[in-house]
Scaffold this motif. Structure first.
Motif, mmCIF file in Angstrom:
data_model
loop_
_atom_site.group_PDB
_atom_site.id
_atom_site.type_symbol
_atom_site.label_atom_id
_atom_site.label_comp_id
_atom_site.label_asym_id
_atom_site.label_seq_id
_atom_site.Cartn_x
_atom_site.Cartn_y
_atom_site.Cartn_z
ATOM 1 N N LEU A 281 0.943 -1.237 -0.119
ATOM 2 C CA LEU A 281 -0.158 -0.048 -0.065
ATOM 3 C C LEU A 281 0.897 1.126 -0.083
ATOM 4 O O LEU A 281 0.480 2.319 -0.781
ATOM 5 C CB LEU A 281 -0.781 -0.062 1.168
ATOM 6 N N ASN A 282 1.943 1.052 0.772
ATOM 7 C CA ASN A 282 3.065 2.346 0.846
ATOM 8 C C ASN A 282 3.399 2.699 -0.353
ATOM 9 O O ASN A 282 3.270 3.679 -1.034
ATOM 10 C CB ASN A 282 3.964 2.036 1.969
ATOM 11 N N LEU A 283 4.001 1.645 -1.061
ATOM 12 C CA LEU A 283 4.478 1.794 -2.528
ATOM 13 C C LEU A 283 3.703 2.233 -3.638
ATOM 14 O O LEU A 283 3.642 3.404 -4.307
ATOM 15 C CB LEU A 283 5.131 0.529 -2.975
ATOM 16 N N THR A 284 2.406 1.680 -3.412
ATOM 17 C CA THR A 284 1.416 1.959 -4.321
ATOM 18 C C THR A 284 1.040 3.572 -4.277
ATOM 19 O O THR A 284 0.921 4.278 -5.030
ATOM 20 C CB THR A 284 0.161 1.305 -4.425
ATOM 21 N N ALA A 285 0.742 3.980 -2.978
ATOM 22 C CA ALA A 285 0.413 5.416 -2.494
ATOM 23 C C ALA A 285 1.405 6.493 -3.067
ATOM 24 O O ALA A 285 1.088 7.352 -3.639
ATOM 25 C CB ALA A 285 0.240 5.414 -1.093
ATOM 26 N N ILE A 286 2.456 5.904 -2.889
ATOM 27 C CA ILE A 286 3.704 6.954 -3.017
ATOM 28 C C ILE A 286 3.599 7.178 -4.510
ATOM 29 O O ILE A 286 3.959 8.040 -5.141
ATOM 30 C CB ILE A 286 4.834 6.405 -2.470
ATOM 31 N N VAL A 287 3.573 6.057 -5.205
ATOM 32 C CA VAL A 287 3.761 6.131 -6.713
ATOM 33 C C VAL A 287 2.507 6.936 -7.351
ATOM 34 O O VAL A 287 2.748 7.880 -8.057
ATOM 35 C CB VAL A 287 3.789 4.837 -7.244
ATOM 36 N N ILE A 288 1.186 6.650 -6.586
ATOM 37 C CA ILE A 288 0.232 7.371 -7.173
ATOM 38 C C ILE A 288 0.266 8.894 -6.982
ATOM 39 O O ILE A 288 0.164 9.654 -7.902
ATOM 40 C CB ILE A 288 -1.163 6.839 -6.575
ATOM 41 N N LEU A 289 0.875 9.395 -5.679
ATOM 42 C CA LEU A 289 1.084 10.525 -5.370
ATOM 43 C C LEU A 289 2.056 11.167 -5.936
ATOM 44 O O LEU A 289 2.010 12.395 -6.616
ATOM 45 C CB LEU A 289 1.253 10.892 -3.845
ATOM 46 N N GLY A 290 2.996 10.524 -6.375
ATOM 47 C CA GLY A 290 4.004 10.980 -7.111
ATOM 48 C C GLY A 290 3.734 11.265 -8.576
ATOM 49 O O GLY A 290 4.093 12.607 -9.150
ATOM 50 N N PHE A 291 3.000 10.488 -9.206
ATOM 51 C CA PHE A 291 2.867 10.737 -10.688
ATOM 52 C C PHE A 291 1.505 11.568 -10.603
ATOM 53 O O PHE A 291 1.176 12.241 -11.698
ATOM 54 C CB PHE A 291 2.353 9.415 -11.288
ATOM 55 N N ASN A 292 0.726 11.574 -9.732
ATOM 56 C CA ASN A 292 -0.416 12.773 -9.639
ATOM 57 C C ASN A 292 -1.383 12.663 -10.639
ATOM 58 O O ASN A 292 -1.636 13.556 -11.610
ATOM 59 C CB ASN A 292 0.197 14.084 -9.275
ATOM 60 N N PRO A 293 -1.825 11.300 -10.965
ATOM 61 C CA PRO A 293 -2.918 11.245 -12.064
ATOM 62 C C PRO A 293 -4.061 12.076 -12.056
ATOM 63 O O PRO A 293 -5.044 12.542 -13.115
ATOM 64 C CB PRO A 293 -3.403 9.741 -12.039
ATOM 65 N N GLY A 294 -4.562 12.337 -10.830
ATOM 66 C CA GLY A 294 -5.753 13.130 -10.825
ATOM 67 C C GLY A 294 -5.606 14.659 -10.777
ATOM 68 O O GLY A 294 -6.236 15.434 -10.742
ATOM 69 N N LYS A 295 -4.374 15.236 -11.154
ATOM 70 C CA LYS A 295 -3.800 16.499 -10.929
ATOM 71 C C LYS A 295 -4.540 17.250 -9.632
ATOM 72 O O LYS A 295 -5.124 18.359 -9.892
ATOM 73 C CB LYS A 295 -4.336 17.441 -12.218
ATOM 74 N N ASN A 296 -4.150 16.543 -8.595
ATOM 75 C CA ASN A 296 -4.425 16.972 -7.293
ATOM 76 C C ASN A 296 -5.919 17.078 -7.116
ATOM 77 O O ASN A 296 -6.641 17.742 -6.284
ATOM 78 C CB ASN A 296 -3.858 18.337 -7.116
ATOM 79 N N ASN A 297 -6.813 16.388 -7.703
ATOM 80 C CA ASN A 297 -8.203 16.065 -7.665
ATOM 81 C C ASN A 297 -8.447 15.394 -6.092
ATOM 82 O O ASN A 297 -8.033 14.363 -5.826
ATOM 83 C CB ASN A 297 -8.692 14.930 -8.659
ATOM 84 N N PRO A 298 -9.274 16.007 -5.264
ATOM 85 C CA PRO A 298 -9.353 15.446 -4.127
ATOM 86 C C PRO A 298 -9.992 14.160 -4.048
ATOM 87 O O PRO A 298 -10.029 13.461 -3.070
ATOM 88 C CB PRO A 298 -10.322 16.608 -3.319
ATOM 89 N N LYS A 299 -10.796 13.771 -5.114
ATOM 90 C CA LYS A 299 -11.384 12.460 -5.141
ATOM 91 C C LYS A 299 -10.267 11.462 -5.085
ATOM 92 O O LYS A 299 -10.574 10.332 -4.893
ATOM 93 C CB LYS A 299 -12.079 12.480 -6.399
ATOM 94 N N ILE A 300 -9.045 11.684 -5.628
ATOM 95 C CA ILE A 300 -7.994 10.618 -5.735
ATOM 96 C C ILE A 300 -7.221 10.900 -4.382
ATOM 97 O O ILE A 300 -6.771 9.854 -4.037
ATOM 98 C CB ILE A 300 -7.358 10.822 -7.214
ATOM 99 N N LEU A 301 -7.009 12.238 -4.240
ATOM 100 C CA LEU A 301 -6.043 12.351 -3.209
ATOM 101 C C LEU A 301 -6.392 11.849 -1.676
ATOM 102 O O LEU A 301 -5.703 11.106 -1.027
ATOM 103 C CB LEU A 301 -5.696 13.910 -2.729
#
Lengths: 314, 410, 213
Positions: B312-332
């Motif tokens: 979960l840690n790795l996944t979360a950091i990767v997602i936050l790093g690549f920021n696919p939602g462009k800071n969309n709170p629904k993803i954040l």
């Protein structure tokens, strides 16, 4: 307007509910506390409440004057009669000068009989319910010295072939990590080398237990239970007096015996003579003979704890 | 002076209480749930008081469990307020300055929970006065626990008094006097680092426990704290953004996200370093790590937890790093919750319990918290959430009002 | 000026920590045990134990010991049929089944497996009230250590010094030790196998708590 009124109504309702709930909790809480207290008369004329009150507010044993020490011992003896129906006599024997206790364990002679473990349990009023034992014996396979490879839970005919036995208990380290860890100075080293615990001062944080590299300390997870007829009545304030839940305890080199010149119960009980105990500052003592003439080692010496317990081989 | 203080203080407190206990139906239900959980915790604690700590799942081998795990993790969350204060005050970041007060509210809530977890874990809580310097015996500076008592309470004072002063001034429509509180803000930056290093030193300073006795523990604590803490603050800000009129600029979300990614990456790097040390040339000292990651002699209760946490840690950091939602709170929001949960596992039970297994004599046992322990934990967590709510809600009201009256606050 | 203000709290915290940690025990001088022992080379007057020893007859050990004279327990008073010469008058014993009646409980299992001890390895055949053989001087039963020590000289040296055997009751005061036969059956001295007195459950808090897994 009506909406505002409704909003205020909700606020009032919410506050009222909250206050009601808080009041109930407070009442319940104080009832709980009050129900735990009785006020029975004690031998000697005092009543239970005042004795327990004074016991609660007493100082750390290191800071007490001799009169205060006498007073707390009298109170504890009264409470012993009340709580356990036992006439205990609690001593506060002081350490002698020019005495530093040391211990040696002969791993050639130990056969794993565990008479020492049982003797300690009986001598020191250890909790029977959780099978608390200050002394442990580990069955080690020949060829390995690290105690973590041994088996401390064996129960079969001993000695087992190709195995030897190693006893372990609190080593009363000169650089004890437990003493450094304790936030309230509830554990310290007495001048004669015994590391003691002031049970009533201990707040039960168990930091000392995490700090000990030898698993030397025990915690009372519940009130200890000792059958009345098996209770050792000759007690010492820093030794084998009855403890309560929430307090740490440990081997005290049988302070109630050794300060009177007797061997600790484990050394006395050993049928094979594997245990040597004495005064390290007496060059003529047996323990000094062992240190001088035998190949000795200490456990986990590299941790810098400077223990006063040596192992030797015949 | 005193009279004006009284004149100003009483309405301040009254208003704060009013704001706290009024609100929408949803908010009131939320408060009721918190109260219910606190009652559960209180009841569970009374069982523990009467039976002793035998009511928990702890034993002489695993002598610290769920309580101390949560305490360790939450000290990090409390320290993470500094991750808002540092850019706001030293780098003069205007965006983050606006949300500092929320970070401090979270810090105070976390700190209150820390202190309660320690108290709940004590075997003799009514003897806690034995710690007090004048009336008891305080083993300072030798005992790290004594240090921890000092730094935690000091940090609590800093994080209560400074925002209280600022809010009090804003409530009364005036600017707080900078030279009165700014030194304390700077002090709190270093103090935040101190509380977490000292807490790390509690474990780091024990040669008896090789799993903990490594120099990386302190820095690792800081890294994981500065990932988990801002993740929680991010969640709180998203809730505020959605549920109140106080709007949070997306720049703030972005900056927080970057902080989390950097800290989280450093944390993962340190994890890798620890794994290498334990498993490249395993020694008897590596047994704790073996127990945690692979199980020992059939005891493997923590294995699924730690692998879940790392994934979960790795996944979360990767997602936050690549920021696919462009800071969309629904993803954040879900990603931050996931990261928070993952670090809660690895720094809570994933740190404390393996440090104690095997025992110093090599004996292995399993630990699982009892219902009493879980009950008390839930109660304390609810109380902490309650404290955070109580602090943030009036703060938001006051800040909003002040901003409307005076434009942007300093 | 602004930078200075920021630096002061840092300096305060660091300076404070340095000061405080310098007071820690690791830095201060604390003698370790080996140094304390090396420094303690003068004889120390032993404390007097508060409890008297059990009243068994003692004999003084005829071996030099670093701490001065020491005692062991008398053995003759323990042997039921002492004096042996009351039956063993020098002539053969003619009482029916006397061997089984008097010495039937003795299992002789001492010495090498293929070359075990016989009765006369230790017992003096010419004078049954003593131990030893004709080639070694008569050894009193109370001083059996002198006999045991002819083969087990290492253990005897250790027993005199204190690394073997056991003191009776006290570590302090007059040194009284168990004699050889106090622990070892002289005819079958090896400790027999037995079950331990108890067992350990280190992680139990309550007896019904199950060990999970």
């Amino acid at each position: 307007m009506a909406a505002n009124k409704k909003k205020t109504m909700n606020q009032k309702h919410d506050r009222r509910t909250f206050l009601k709930g808080a009041a109930t909790c407070a009442a319940a809480g104080s009832a709980l506390i009050a129900s735990g207290c009785n006020n029975r008369p004690l031998p000697g004329g005092d009543d239970e409440m005042s004795v327990r009150w004074k016991e609660y507010f007493k100082k750390n044993y290191q800071l007490m004057t001799p009169e205060e020490k006498e007073a707390t011992i009298r109170r504890l003896e009264q409470l012993s009669k009340l709580d356990y129906d036992v006439d205990a006599s609690i001593a506060r024997t002081e350490p002698r000068g020019k005495v530093l206790f040391g211990y040696a364990f002969n791993i050639t002679r130990c056969e794993g009989f565990m008479d020492c473990v049982q003797a300690c349990v009986e001598e020191n009023n250890l909790d029977r319910k959780s099978k608390t034992q200050y002394v442990r014996v580990f069955e080690m396979e020949n060829g390995q010295m690290d105690i973590s490879t041994g088996n401390g839970k064996y129960f079969h005919e001993v000695p087992k072939e190709d195995h030897f036995y190693m006893g372990i208990q609190c080593f009363h380290c000169e650089q004890a990590p437990c003493i450094k860890a304790c936030p309230t100075k509830a554990t310290w080293m007495e001048p004669d080398g015994i590391v003691v615990v002031d049970y009533d001062w201990c707040i039960g944080c168990r930091y000392c237990m995490a700090a000990c590299p030898y698993w030397g300390r025990r915690f009372n997870w519940h009130d200890p239970e000792v059958p009345k007829e098996e209770m050792n009545k000759k007690q010492h304030y820093l030794g084998n007096r009855m403890r309560k839940k929430g307090q740490m305890e440990k081997c005290t080199f049988c302070i109630q015996r050794t300060r009177n010149g007797k061997l600790p119960a484990c050394a006395e009980a050993c049928p094979t003579g594997a245990r040597v105990f004495g005064n390290l500052l007496d060059p003529d003592s047996e323990i000094r003979f062992v240190l001088k003439n035998k190949k000795v080692f200490r456990m986990k010496e590299e941790l810098g704890t400077d223990p006063k317990f040596w192992y030797f081989i015949d | 002076m005193l009279k004006t203080l009284k004149n100003e203080l009483v309405p301040f407190v009254k208003d704060a209480l009013k704001w706290n206990f009024s609100g929408s139906r949803g908010y009131q239900i939320y408060l009721c749930i918190l109260f219910a959980l606190m009652v559960v915790g209180f009841y569970a604690y009374t069982i523990q008081l009467t039976e002793g700590l035998a009511a928990t799942g702890m034993s002489n081998i695993v002598s610290w469990g769920l309580y101390i795990s949560n305490f360790t993790f939450l000290v990090g969350v409390a320290a993470a307020a500094v991750m808002l204060i540092l850019p706001a005050y030293i780098f003069k970041d205007k965006d983050l300055h606006k949300v500092v007060i929320i970070g401090e509210g979270v810090a105070v809530g976390a700190l209150v929970m820390c202190l309660l977890f320690i108290l709940a874990d004590l075997g003799g809580i009514i003897k806690a006065w034995h710690l007090a310097p004048a009336i008891g015996l305080f083993n300072w500076p030798a005992s790290i626990l004594a240090w921890d008592v000092l730094v935690l309470n000091g940090y609590l004072a800093l994080n209560v008094l400074v925002p209280a002063y600022i809010l009090f001034c804003h409530y009364n429509g005036r600017e707080p006097v900078a030279k009165r509180y700014r030194p304390f803000v700077f002090l709190s930056i270093f103090w935040a680092v101190a509380i977490h290093m000292v807490t790390a030193f509690l474990y780091e300073g024990l040669p008896a426990r090789p799993f903990w006795n490594n120099p990386l523990l302190g820095p690792r604590f800081l890294a994981s704290a500065f990932a988990a803490g801002p993740a929680l603050i991010m969640v709180v800000l998203i809730v505020i953004h959605r549920k109140t009129v106080f709007k949070i600029d997306s720049q703030i979300f972005n900056k927080l996200r970057i902080i989390i990614v950097v800290a989280g990456t450093v944390n993962l790097l340190m994890l890798f370093s620890e794994i290498f040390k334990e498993f490249y040339s395993p020694t008897h000292h590596s047994l704790s790590a073996v127990y945690l990651f692979f199980g020992l002699e059939g005891h493997n209760a923590l294995v699924p937890w730690i692998w879940t946490s790392i994934t979960l840690n790795l996944t979360a950091i990767v997602i936050l790093g690549f920021n696919p939602g462009k800071n969309n709170p629904k993803i954040l929001m879900p990603v931050c919750v996931t990261l928070f949960f993952a670090i809660w596992i690895e720094k809570g039970m994933g740190l404390i319990v393996p440090g104690l297994i095997p025992s110093p004599l090599g004996e292995i046992t399993n630990y699982s918290p009892s219902w009493v322990e879980i009950g008390v934990t839930i109660g304390i967590l609810a109380l902490g959430t309650f404290v955070v709510t109580m602090l943030i809600k009036p703060a938001l009201f006051i800040e909003q009002r002040f901003e409307e009256l005076h434009g942007e606050s300093a | 000026m602004n930078v200075f203000k920021k630096v002061i709290p840092v300096l305060l915290v660091w300076g404070g920590m340095l000061l405080a940690f310098s007071g820690c025990e690791g830095v201060s001088g604390h003698q370790d045990v080996m140094e304390l022992i090396k420094a303690a080379d003068k004889p120390v007057e032993s404390m007097k134990p508060t409890e008297a020893l059990p009243s068994a007859p003692l004999v003084i050990v005829k071996e030099p010991y670093q701490g001065g004279p020491f005692y062991t327990q008398s053995r003759k008073s323990e042997i039921g049929r002492f004096q042996c010469s009351s039956c063993h008058t020098g002539k053969d014993v003619t009482i029916n089944q006397a061997k089984e009646a008097a010495h039937g409980d003795i299992k002789l299992f001492h010495g090498a497996v293929d070359d075990p001890n016989a009765c006369d390895t230790c017992h003096n055949l010419s004078d049954r009230d003593y131990l030893g053989t004709d080639s070694i001087a008569k050894i009193d039963f109370d001083h059996s250590y002198q006999l045991c020590g002819t083969c087990h000289f290492r253990q005897k040296k250790d027993w005199v010094g204190g690394a073997h055997g056991k003191r009776v009751q006290n570590w302090a005061g007059q040194r009284v030790v168990q004699n050889c036969t106090g622990c070892h059956n002289p005819h079958s001295p090896r400790f027999s196998k037995r079950w331990p007195a108890t067992f350990s459950l280190p992680d139990s808090v309550l007896p019904d708590q199950e060990d999970e897994g």
